[in-house]
Structure formats: C-alpha cells, structure tokens
Write a protein that holds these residues in place. Sequence first.
Motif, PDB file in Angstrom:
ATOM      1  N   ASN A 116       0.819  -1.146  -0.081  1.00 25.60           N
ATOM      2  CA  ASN A 116      -0.114   0.143   0.012  1.00 25.60           C
ATOM      3  C   ASN A 116       0.732   1.343  -0.001  1.00 25.60           C
ATOM      4  OD1 ASN A 116      -2.704  -1.116   0.032  1.00 25.60           O
ATOM      5  ND2 ASN A 116      -2.332  -1.845   2.142  1.00 25.60           N
ATOM      6  N   CYS A 117       1.951   1.238  -0.525  1.00 22.51           N
ATOM      7  CA  CYS A 117       2.637   2.235  -0.485  1.00 22.51           C
ATOM      8  C   CYS A 117       2.357   3.230  -1.917  1.00 22.51           C
ATOM      9  CB  CYS A 117       4.116   1.697  -0.954  1.00 22.51           C
ATOM     10  SG  CYS A 117       5.501   3.361  -1.119  1.00 22.51           S
ATOM     11  N   PRO A 118       2.081   4.501  -1.798  1.00 18.60           N
ATOM     12  CA  PRO A 118       1.367   5.370  -2.573  1.00 18.60           C
ATOM     13  C   PRO A 118       1.749   5.323  -4.149  1.00 18.60           C
ATOM     14  CG  PRO A 118       1.406   6.511  -0.633  1.00 18.60           C
ATOM     15  CD  PRO A 118       2.397   5.252  -0.472  1.00 18.60           C
ATOM     16  N   PRO A 119       3.414   5.213  -4.387  1.00 18.54           N
ATOM     17  CA  PRO A 119       3.817   5.609  -5.444  1.00 18.54           C
ATOM     18  C   PRO A 119       3.477   4.062  -6.540  1.00 18.54           C
ATOM     19  CG  PRO A 119       5.605   6.067  -3.821  1.00 18.54           C
ATOM     20  CD  PRO A 119       4.406   5.444  -3.286  1.00 18.54           C
ATOM     21  N   ILE A 120       3.276   3.011  -5.640  1.00 17.90           N
ATOM     22  CA  ILE A 120       2.960   1.643  -6.543  1.00 17.90           C
ATOM     23  C   ILE A 120       1.650   1.338  -6.856  1.00 17.90           C
ATOM     24  CG2 ILE A 120       3.547  -0.806  -6.661  1.00 17.90           C
ATOM     25  CD1 ILE A 120       5.376  -0.497  -4.197  1.00 17.90           C
ATOM     26  N   SER A 121       1.656   1.433  -8.300  1.00 17.97           N
ATOM     27  CA  SER A 121       0.175   1.279  -9.145  1.00 17.97           C
ATOM     28  C   SER A 121       0.270   0.102 -10.021  1.00 17.97           C
ATOM     29  CB  SER A 121      -0.344   2.460  -9.748  1.00 17.97           C
ATOM     30  OG  SER A 121       0.538   2.808 -10.497  1.00 17.97           O
ATOM     31  N   ILE A 128       7.191  10.194  -6.497  1.00 18.61           N
ATOM     32  CA  ILE A 128       7.031  10.069  -5.104  1.00 18.61           C
ATOM     33  C   ILE A 128       7.412   9.139  -4.402  1.00 18.61           C
ATOM     34  CG2 ILE A 128       4.888  11.795  -5.040  1.00 18.61           C
ATOM     35  CD1 ILE A 128       3.195   9.211  -5.297  1.00 18.61           C
ATOM     36  N   CYS A 129       8.609   8.406  -4.952  1.00 18.60           N
ATOM     37  CA  CYS A 129       8.992   7.324  -4.343  1.00 18.60           C
ATOM     38  C   CYS A 129      10.358   7.939  -3.582  1.00 18.60           C
ATOM     39  CB  CYS A 129       9.551   6.167  -5.415  1.00 18.60           C
ATOM     40  SG  CYS A 129      10.666   4.888  -4.691  1.00 18.60           S
ATOM     41  N   ASN A 130      10.488   7.333  -2.387  1.00 16.08           N
ATOM     42  CA  ASN A 130      11.638   7.997  -1.562  1.00 16.08           C
ATOM     43  C   ASN A 130      12.750   6.906  -1.695  1.00 16.08           C
ATOM     44  OD1 ASN A 130      11.114   5.966   0.294  1.00 16.08           O
ATOM     45  ND2 ASN A 130      10.472   7.608   1.958  1.00 16.08           N
ATOM     46  N   GLY A 131      12.642   5.896  -2.114  1.00 12.92           N
ATOM     47  CA  GLY A 131      14.036   5.045  -2.326  1.00 12.92           C
ATOM     48  C   GLY A 131      14.139   4.083  -1.193  1.00 12.92           C
ATOM     49  N   CYS A 132      12.969   3.903  -0.377  1.00 13.22           N
ATOM     50  CA  CYS A 132      13.224   3.096   0.875  1.00 13.22           C
ATOM     51  C   CYS A 132      13.706   1.649   0.679  1.00 13.22           C
ATOM     52  CB  CYS A 132      12.010   3.163   1.854  1.00 13.22           C
ATOM     53  SG  CYS A 132      10.738   2.087   1.408  1.00 13.22           S
ATOM     54  N   GLY A 133      13.269   1.115  -0.450  1.00 15.76           N
ATOM     55  CA  GLY A 133      13.601  -0.206  -0.799  1.00 15.76           C
ATOM     56  C   GLY A 133      13.018  -1.471  -0.316  1.00 15.76           C
ATOM     57  N   LEU A 134      11.864  -0.940   0.394  1.00 11.03           N
ATOM     58  CA  LEU A 134      10.919  -2.258   0.990  1.00 11.03           C
ATOM     59  C   LEU A 134      10.157  -2.969  -0.274  1.00 11.03           C
ATOM     60  CD1 LEU A 134      10.258  -2.742   3.601  1.00 11.03           C
ATOM     61  CD2 LEU A 134       8.220  -1.370   3.603  1.00 11.03           C
ATOM     62  N   CYS A 135       9.697  -2.428  -1.384  1.00  6.07           N
ATOM     63  CA  CYS A 135       9.144  -3.093  -2.218  1.00  6.07           C
ATOM     64  C   CYS A 135      10.173  -3.943  -3.087  1.00  6.07           C
ATOM     65  CB  CYS A 135       8.534  -2.198  -3.342  1.00  6.07           C
ATOM     66  SG  CYS A 135       9.830  -1.090  -3.975  1.00  6.07           S
ATOM     67  N   GLU A 136      11.325  -3.586  -3.085  1.00  7.73           N
ATOM     68  CA  GLU A 136      12.448  -4.397  -3.797  1.00  7.73           C
ATOM     69  C   GLU A 136      12.642  -5.774  -2.798  1.00  7.73           C
ATOM     70  OE1 GLU A 136      16.330  -2.186  -3.567  1.00  7.73           O
ATOM     71  OE2 GLU A 136      17.260  -3.744  -5.143  1.00  7.73           O
TER      72      GLU A 136
HETATM   73  S1  SF4 Z   1      11.077   1.988  -2.511  1.00  3.24           S
HETATM   74 FE1  SF4 Z   1       9.821   2.405  -0.780  1.00  3.24          FE
HETATM   75  S2  SF4 Z   1       8.538   4.417  -1.308  1.00  3.24           S
HETATM   76 FE2  SF4 Z   1       9.486   3.870  -3.093  1.00  3.24          FE
HETATM   77  S3  SF4 Z   1       7.849   2.414  -4.103  1.00  3.24           S
HETATM   78 FE3  SF4 Z   1       9.167   1.140  -3.064  1.00  3.24          FE
HETATM   79  S4  SF4 Z   1       8.124   0.890  -0.951  1.00  3.24           S
HETATM   80 FE4  SF4 Z   1       7.396   2.738  -1.843  1.00  3.24          FE
END
Ligand code: SF4
Length: 130
Positions: free
Chosen positions: A86-91, A113-121
């Motif tokens: 449910n991260c806003p940049p992901i659609s 709007i992605c801040n590069g946190c790396g969670l989705c990776e």
């Molecule tokens: S890197 Fe972080 S902020 Fe960017 S899309 Fe993935 S989860 Fe969201």
Amino acid sequence: MGKEAKKVNLKVLVAALGVENIKIIDPLDQKATRSAIKEELAKDGPSVIIAQRPCALFKRANIKAKLALKVDQEKCEGCKMCLDLNCPPISWKKGITKEGSKRKGVSFIDGTICNGCGLCEQVCKFGAIS
Ligand code: SF4
Ligand code: SF4
C-alpha cells in the motif's frame, strides 16, 4: 510544529507498563521484522515490537532522497506482492501480458513520489524492482 520537544523513550514507557518482551526493529528490514513477529508470537504473555525509523515524509523533507526505484516490466510477473505494501507510488497497469507468463498486468512505481526506501525491492521475489 517546529518546536523542540523531549524525545519519548518508548522502550522505557512500555517497560513501565509491565511488558517484559520488548523488541526494537527497523520496519524497512523485512527479514528482521518477520522473524521478530514470529519470535514474539511464540512467547507467552504480551510482547511489544517497536518499529523505529524516521517518518518517510520527514526523510523526504530533510535528507537527500535516494534514487527512486522502478519496475522492470520484462521481469515483473504481476504477482501483486508489492501492491500489498500500500505504498502510494506503486500502482497497477492492467492488460500488459507477457509470452509464457500468466500475468495480467504489471506494477508501476511513480518515481516522483518514491523515496527509495527499498521495501518493495525486498518483497519482489522476481527481482523486478531495483
Ligand atoms: S522504494 Fe519504498 S517508497 Fe519507493 S515505491 Fe518502493 S516501497 Fe514505496
Ligand atoms: S512483486 Fe515484483 S513481480 Fe510481483 S507485481 Fe510487484 S514488481 Fe511485479
């Protein structure tokens, strides 16, 4: 509000309530987070897991943002695991199929709007996000 305030020590606060099982984790470390939840669920009595990391919005405003991540449409299998964050940049872009795959669409990351946190990776099992 921009005014300095005392930092609340959550660990001390929770311990004062009588909780003995207290763990502090980094919520962006998926592996450590999952194992902490597993470990604490196996214990008797209450546990508190404190997810400690600066707010993503604070990070965007105050720290030089890392590069935004993107989805490799060739590698994406359309499993939608990343969407569950449910991260806003992901659609989701439906209708983008691939030969030899059952996928019905692909994920897309809005790099503005992605801040590069790396969670989705960490969540993508197909190595499609980098
Ligand atoms: S890197 Fe972080 S902020 Fe960017 S899309 Fe993935 S989860 Fe969201
Ligand atoms: S988790 Fe990976 S493979 Fe699954 S939809 Fe997201 S980018 Fe595609």
